[in-house]
Motif scaffolding. Structure first.
Motif, short mmCIF file in Angstrom:
data_model
loop_
_atom_site.label_atom_id
_atom_site.label_comp_id
_atom_site.label_asym_id
_atom_site.label_seq_id
_atom_site.Cartn_x
_atom_site.Cartn_y
_atom_site.Cartn_z
N TRP A 289 0.82 -1.21 0.00
CA TRP A 289 0.00 0.00 0.00
C TRP A 289 0.85 1.26 0.00
CZ3 TRP A 289 -0.52 3.92 3.66
CH2 TRP A 289 -1.58 4.81 3.45
N ILE A 290 1.96 1.25 0.75
CA ILE A 290 2.77 2.46 0.90
C ILE A 290 3.64 2.73 -0.32
CG2 ILE A 290 4.89 1.49 1.89
CD1 ILE A 290 4.77 3.75 3.98
N MET A 291 3.73 1.79 -1.25
CA MET A 291 4.56 1.99 -2.43
C MET A 291 4.08 3.17 -3.27
SD MET A 291 7.16 0.08 -2.44
CE MET A 291 7.69 0.45 -4.11
N GLU A 292 2.78 3.42 -3.29
CA GLU A 292 2.27 4.58 -4.05
C GLU A 292 2.84 5.88 -3.49
OE1 GLU A 292 -1.93 6.64 -5.55
OE2 GLU A 292 -1.97 4.93 -4.18
N ALA A 293 2.87 6.00 -2.17
CA ALA A 293 3.43 7.20 -1.55
C ALA A 293 4.93 7.30 -1.81
CB ALA A 293 3.15 7.19 -0.06
N ILE B 228 6.64 6.19 -4.43
CA ILE B 228 6.91 6.59 -5.81
C ILE B 228 6.46 8.03 -6.06
CG2 ILE B 228 6.41 6.09 -8.23
CD1 ILE B 228 8.23 4.04 -6.86
N ASN B 229 5.23 8.34 -5.67
CA ASN B 229 4.68 9.66 -6.00
C ASN B 229 5.31 10.78 -5.17
OD1 ASN B 229 3.02 8.49 -7.87
ND2 ASN B 229 1.20 8.48 -6.56
N GLU B 230 5.41 10.57 -3.85
CA GLU B 230 5.91 11.64 -3.00
C GLU B 230 7.42 11.79 -3.07
OE1 GLU B 230 3.98 13.71 -1.45
OE2 GLU B 230 2.13 12.66 -1.99
N ALA B 231 8.14 10.66 -3.07
CA ALA B 231 9.59 10.75 -3.02
C ALA B 231 10.23 11.00 -4.37
CB ALA B 231 10.16 9.47 -2.40
N PHE B 232 9.69 10.37 -5.42
CA PHE B 232 10.36 10.45 -6.72
C PHE B 232 9.66 11.38 -7.71
CE2 PHE B 232 11.60 6.37 -4.86
CZ PHE B 232 12.97 6.45 -4.94
N ALA B 233 8.33 11.30 -7.75
CA ALA B 233 7.62 12.15 -8.72
C ALA B 233 7.49 13.59 -8.20
CB ALA B 233 6.24 11.56 -9.01
N LYS B 234 7.01 13.75 -6.96
CA LYS B 234 6.78 15.09 -6.41
C LYS B 234 7.99 15.63 -5.65
CE LYS B 234 1.81 14.29 -5.90
NZ LYS B 234 0.67 14.26 -4.95
N LYS B 235 8.97 14.74 -5.30
CA LYS B 235 10.19 15.13 -4.58
C LYS B 235 9.86 15.84 -3.26
CE LYS B 235 12.79 15.65 -8.89
NZ LYS B 235 12.97 14.24 -8.98
N ASN B 236 8.95 15.25 -2.49
CA ASN B 236 8.52 15.82 -1.22
C ASN B 236 9.43 15.27 -0.11
OD1 ASN B 236 7.25 16.76 1.06
ND2 ASN B 236 5.20 16.13 0.43
N ALA B 237 10.44 16.09 0.31
CA ALA B 237 11.43 15.63 1.28
C ALA B 237 10.84 15.40 2.65
CB ALA B 237 12.58 16.63 1.35
N ASP B 238 9.81 16.15 3.01
CA ASP B 238 9.23 16.03 4.34
C ASP B 238 8.58 14.66 4.57
OD1 ASP B 238 10.03 18.58 4.88
OD2 ASP B 238 8.13 19.49 4.26
N MET B 239 8.12 14.06 3.49
CA MET B 239 7.44 12.76 3.62
C MET B 239 8.39 11.58 3.70
SD MET B 239 4.17 13.15 3.79
CE MET B 239 3.61 11.52 3.34
N ILE B 240 9.64 11.82 3.30
CA ILE B 240 10.58 10.70 3.21
C ILE B 240 10.81 10.05 4.58
CG2 ILE B 240 12.98 10.05 2.71
CD1 ILE B 240 12.96 12.14 0.49
N VAL C 125 -0.55 9.29 -16.49
CA VAL C 125 -0.98 8.93 -15.14
C VAL C 125 0.27 8.70 -14.28
CG1 VAL C 125 -2.26 7.26 -13.76
CG2 VAL C 125 -3.08 7.90 -16.05
N LEU C 126 0.26 9.22 -13.05
CA LEU C 126 1.40 9.01 -12.15
C LEU C 126 1.61 7.51 -11.91
CD1 LEU C 126 0.90 11.81 -9.46
CD2 LEU C 126 2.73 11.67 -11.16
N PRO C 127 2.86 7.06 -11.85
CA PRO C 127 3.12 5.62 -11.73
C PRO C 127 2.97 5.05 -10.33
CG PRO C 127 5.19 6.81 -11.82
CD PRO C 127 4.10 7.84 -12.00
N GLY C 128 2.72 5.88 -9.32
CA GLY C 128 2.67 5.40 -7.95
C GLY C 128 1.65 4.32 -7.73
#
Length: 590
Positions: free
Chosen positions: A36-40, A42-54, A269-272
């Protein structure tokens, strides 16, 4: 069979199984969380580059793995302990049940076959329980959780995967049916192989004496070859699921990848969500594969369990009558009243046998081989029950009392001196667990065994080899006699008690037995008439009937009688024995 096993054992282990199931739920939940967490990721860490979520994502992943590891350890240890206890419980249950069965069961069933069947199949009970728990609490829950992740991430991709399930299930059902008979045949053949090996080891001296090595090897080779063939067939049937499941899984995954790739390329479509889906799909493959093989594995375990229950369901043929009382022996008079017996239908071993063994006296039973002497004496401790007539002790029909109380009042020495694992002292104390060391040593002295026991490396604490193989035949028999004397019972049964002794030992033991026989009712069987000449009464049997009764002097004087003829044959053989003994003594002089 599964219901029966769970009904008999589930309640005793319910707390442990609940704990194991809870651990397996944690394993399933943590596995689904990873997908389930794989979407977050891929999308947050690699696509959106959201450092706070890492940091939050990494901490969640670490926590999931820690929980999964601890839960896996907990369920593995819990199920192993339950499984080991189940095996131990059924081993004890089988032993107790086998001891409750009559002697006739062991006459019809080879002991090596029983031992091999138990060793082959007893783990089947454990496997049934553990497969049921792990399949439903781990694999099924894990699969359901991952399917929920897949459906929530992409329903269309989920439908593509589900299309391949029905053909797999149909094929597995067909394979499991064919596997059932093959498994049963394999277990039977492997049991026969183990039985043949055990009998060969036990009878190794005869095998070598008659140069039977090649014959035994050739006969066993056929069994081994047949067992190998059945095992190969089981392997082919079992592993047929692998190409089927792998092919279906390959088609499903490749179809999913193709659909998701085109949608990502042309639909932007985002790959997450896709990565989360594909992770769930890959993680679901192992539990789905195990569940697909569940019926096959259960078939094998249930076949093993069913063969164990075939022994456990064997009904004792000589159970105590309802309301059976305790036998109280006052004088010890034994009466055989119109006894009839046969081991098989239409077979007559004993025919209308009637006589009385007087209390406190020695009654000898003689006759040619096959006359029914040993069969008759085996009726007293109720190894068998007569087909007709009665055996009475002090006027009480022994069929109306408990076997335990009856046998507690009987000491028995058989033709074969059976000794058991443990020390010499242990074997003597089996006769009466509360016997003191002094009483054990006194019995050994009476049986002319004390001196050679003290000569052993650890004396009475010397451990015996299999059936006392580190002792001579005469020594084993004297320990067997001493064991009977430790019993200190009012009735003493001697079935060829001195048959394995040399002349010197026989004379010493016979003298000891004469002292031990005083104030006891003794039934003794002997081929050598010299050993029973002092008996108070002699019963002569032929072809299952009593043909003469009297004392040694009267029967010897009856010219043309069977006893007189047996005595004549005995006297003809005696000089040869004496001459041989004298020649041996002469040859040993310096």
């Amino acid at each position: 069979m599964i219901r029966r096993i769970i009904r008999e054992n589930g309640r005793d282990y319910v707390k442990t199984y609940v704990f194991a199931a809870f651990c397996l739920v944690l394993v399933a939940a943590s596995t689904a969380f990873m997908a389930w967490i794989m979407e977050a990721v891929i999308n947050e860490a690699f696509a959106k580059k959201n450092a706070d979520m890492i940091w939050l994502i990494c901490g969640s992943v670490l926590a999931a793995f820690v929980i999964r590891g601890a839960a896996s350890y907990g369920q593995a240890v819990a199920l192993a302990q339950v499984g080991n206890n189940l095996v131990a419980r059924y081993q004890q249950r089988l032993l107790d049940h086998l001891m409750s069965l009559g002697v006739s069961y062991f006459g019809d069933t080879r002991s090596a076959q029983i031992a091999a069947q138990i060793s082959q199949n007893v783990a089947g009970i454990r496997d049934v329980m553990n497969l049921t728990i792990t399949s439903f609490a781990r694999d099924l829950l894990t699969l359901i959780a991952l399917l929920v992740v897949m459906v929530t991430k992409d329903p269309i991709l989920s439908i593509i995967v589900f299309i391949g399930a029905p053909p797999v299930l149909i094929a597995l059902r067909y394979i499991s049916k064919r596997l059932r008979s093959a498994t049963r045949e394999s277990i039977d053949l492997n049991s026969r192989v183990l039985s043949a090996m055990q009998e060969t080891v036990q009878g190794i001296t005869i095998v070598k004496a008659f140069t039977m090595e090649e014959q035994i090897s050739a006969r066993t080779a056929d069994l081994i070859k047949a067992a190998e063939g059945r095992s190969n067939r089981i392997a082919r049937l079992t592993e047929r699921t692998s190409p089927l499941t792998e092919t279906v899984a390959g088609l499903a995954i490749s179809g999913v990848i193709a659909y998701a790739a085109f949608r990502s390329i042309y639909g932007d479509v985002l790959p997450g969500a896709f990565f989360s889906f594909i992770t769930a799909l890959l993680l679901a493959y192992d539990p789905a594969r195990r569940l697909a093989r569940l019926q096959i594995n259960l078939e094998r375990a249930v076949v093993n369990a069913r063969m164990i229950y075939e022994i456990l369901d064997e009904k004792p043929t000589q159970g105590d009558r309802p309301g059976a009382g305790e036998l109280a022996v006052d004088k010890g008079e034994i009466e055989f009243r119109d006894i009839g017996f046969g081991y098989g239908k239409g077979e007559i071993v004993l025919d209308a046998v009637s006589f009385t063994a007087e209390a406190g006296k020695t009654t000898a039973i003689v006759g040619p081989s096959g006359a029914g002497k040993s069969t008759l004496i085996s009726l007293v401790p109720r190894f068998y029950d007569p087909a007709s007539g009665q055996v009475l002790i002090d006027g009480v029909d022994i069929a109306t009392v408990t076997k335990k109380s009856l046998r507690h009042r009987i000491a028995y020495v058989s033709q074969q001196a059976w000794l058991f694992e443990g020390s010499i002292r242990d074997n003597l104390r089996y006769a009466r667990p509360d016997a003191t060391d002094a009483e054990i040593e006194d019995a050994a002295r009476l049986a002319n065994a004390h001196e050679f026991i003290l000569a052993q490396p650890q004396g009475y604490d010397t451990l015996l080899g299999e059936n006392g193989v580190n002792l001579s035949g005469g020594q084993r028999q004297r320990i067997s006699i001493a064991r009977a004397l430790v019993r200190n019972a009012p009735v003493l049964l001697l079935d060829e008690a001195t048959s394995a002794l040399d002349n010197e030992s026989e004379a010493a033991v016979q003298s000891a037995l004469e002292r031990a026989m005083k104030n006891r009712t003794v039934l003794v069987i002997a081929h050598r008439l010299s050993t029973i000449a002092k008996a108070d009464r002699i019963v002569v049997m032929q072809a299952g009937r009593v043909v003469e009764i009297g004392n040694h002097a009267d029967l010897s004087a009856a010219k043309g009688g069977l006893y007189a003829r047996l005595q004549a044959f005995s006297e003809m053989a005696q000089p040869e024995t004496s001459s041989a003994a004298e020649a041996e003594a002469e040859g040993s002089k310096p």
